[in-house]
Design an enzyme around this catalytic site. Structure first.
Site, PDB file in Angstrom:
ATOM      1  N   ARG A 159      11.414  -2.371  11.284  1.00 14.93           N
ATOM      2  CA  ARG A 159      10.366  -1.710  12.057  1.00 14.93           C
ATOM      3  C   ARG A 159      10.034  -2.562  13.271  1.00 14.93           C
ATOM      4  O   ARG A 159       9.931  -3.774  13.152  1.00 14.93           O
ATOM      5  CB  ARG A 159       9.110  -1.575  11.193  1.00 14.93           C
ATOM      6  N   ARG A 188      11.302  -6.828   5.418  1.00 21.91           N
ATOM      7  CA  ARG A 188      11.228  -5.370   5.248  1.00 21.91           C
ATOM      8  C   ARG A 188      12.203  -4.629   6.179  1.00 21.91           C
ATOM      9  O   ARG A 188      12.305  -4.926   7.354  1.00 21.91           O
ATOM     10  CB  ARG A 188       9.792  -4.912   5.542  1.00 21.91           C
ATOM     11  N   ARG A 219      -0.787  -8.424  14.192  1.00 21.91           N
ATOM     12  CA  ARG A 219      -1.302  -7.477  13.196  1.00 21.91           C
ATOM     13  C   ARG A 219      -2.165  -8.190  12.160  1.00 21.91           C
ATOM     14  O   ARG A 219      -3.195  -7.667  11.739  1.00 21.91           O
ATOM     15  CB  ARG A 219      -0.128  -6.738  12.522  1.00 21.91           C
ATOM     16  N   ARG A 257      -9.459   1.542   8.792  1.00 21.71           N
ATOM     17  CA  ARG A 257      -8.983   0.200   9.115  1.00 21.71           C
ATOM     18  C   ARG A 257     -10.044  -0.611   9.844  1.00 21.71           C
ATOM     19  O   ARG A 257      -9.839  -1.785  10.106  1.00 21.71           O
ATOM     20  CB  ARG A 257      -7.770   0.338  10.025  1.00 21.71           C
ATOM     21  N   LYS A 284       0.833  -1.214   0.000  1.00 21.30           N
ATOM     22  CA  LYS A 284       0.000   0.000   0.000  1.00 21.30           C
ATOM     23  C   LYS A 284       0.864   1.260   0.000  1.00 21.30           C
ATOM     24  O   LYS A 284       0.635   2.179  -0.776  1.00 21.30           O
ATOM     25  CB  LYS A 284      -0.918   0.049   1.239  1.00 21.30           C
TER      26      LYS A 284
END
Ligand code: AMP
Length: 210
Positions: free
Chosen positions: A156, A124, A167, A90, A15
């Site tokens: 992160r 990531r 998540r 969300r 996204k």
């Protein structure tokens, strides 16, 4: 062409990457609630202190807080012609609150498998300086130092294994129902998001011009 755009999809679906490209292409601002919260947390503002722990544990910030910061952000000059929202809404409740003050033109739903999402998040990395993102599966060996700005490259906090599971659980429970919500309104565009960044972007542009 619709200019009030929402990017929807599982974490890791791309996204942010596609929203940034679309922002350059259209001149519309890319508004990421996750980036806004991360910045607030890094600066230690009252908002940042409130959301830091929630984010680290992979939870969701309260609907009231998120809706308020989005409302404030969209009131700014640069968002008057349109925007690209990434990470908001969300929950169905956020979408319903949002609909009280904005009409969305198009929702891009980037579709990837849960397995692919976990892999992408595991790989990531992000530069703390210029925020450029890298992925060990796409970019090969990544050094600790950003090749663009010399900043430190880190993972992160919420991309760590346990937090990722939390998540994804939250996504399936809270965010997935949004797909049906926007589909019923006839503004959802499904985009297969496991190919190359450029191919996915072409599909997005194609759907935008419909
Ligand atoms: P993201 O960068 O979009 O993955 O967001 C990082 C974190 O910020 C999320 O895991 C949540 O804790 C928080 N967050 C971002 N956007 C929202 C939202 N719309 N509602 C609730 N929490 C959010």
């Amino acid at each position: 062409m619709g200019s009030k755009i929402v990017m929807l999809g599982m974490m890791g679906a791309g996204k942010g990457t596609q929203a940034k490209k679309l922002s350059r292409h259209t001149g519309l601002p890319h508004i990421s609630t996750g980036d806004m919260f991360r910045q607030a947390a890094a600066e230690g503002t009252p908002l940042g202190l409130k959301v830091k722990k929630i984010m680290e544990e992979g939870g969701l910030v309260s609907d009231d807080t998120v809706v308020e910061i989005v409302k404030e952000r969209l009131d700014r000059e640069d968002a008057q012609k349109g925007f690209i929202l990434d990470g908001f809404p969300r929950t169905v409740n956020q979408a319903e609150e949002f609909a009280k003050f904005e009409n969305i033109d198009i929702v891009f739903y980037l579709v990837i498998s849960e397995q692919e999402a976990v892999k992408r998040l595991r790989g990531r990395r992000q530069c703390v300086g210029c925020k450029k993102q890298f992925n060990v599966y796409l970019d090969g060996d990544i050094t600790d130092e950003c090749p663009l700005c010399g900043g430190k490259i880190v993972q992160r906090a919420d991309d760590k294994e346990d937090t990722v599971k939390e998540r994804i659980k939250n996504y399936l429970k809270q965010t997935k129902p949004l797909i049906e919500y926007y589909d019923r309104q006839g503004i959802l565009r499904e985009i297969a998001a496991e190919g190359s960044i450029e191919d996915i972007f072409k599909n997005i542009i194609g759907a935008l011009d419909l």
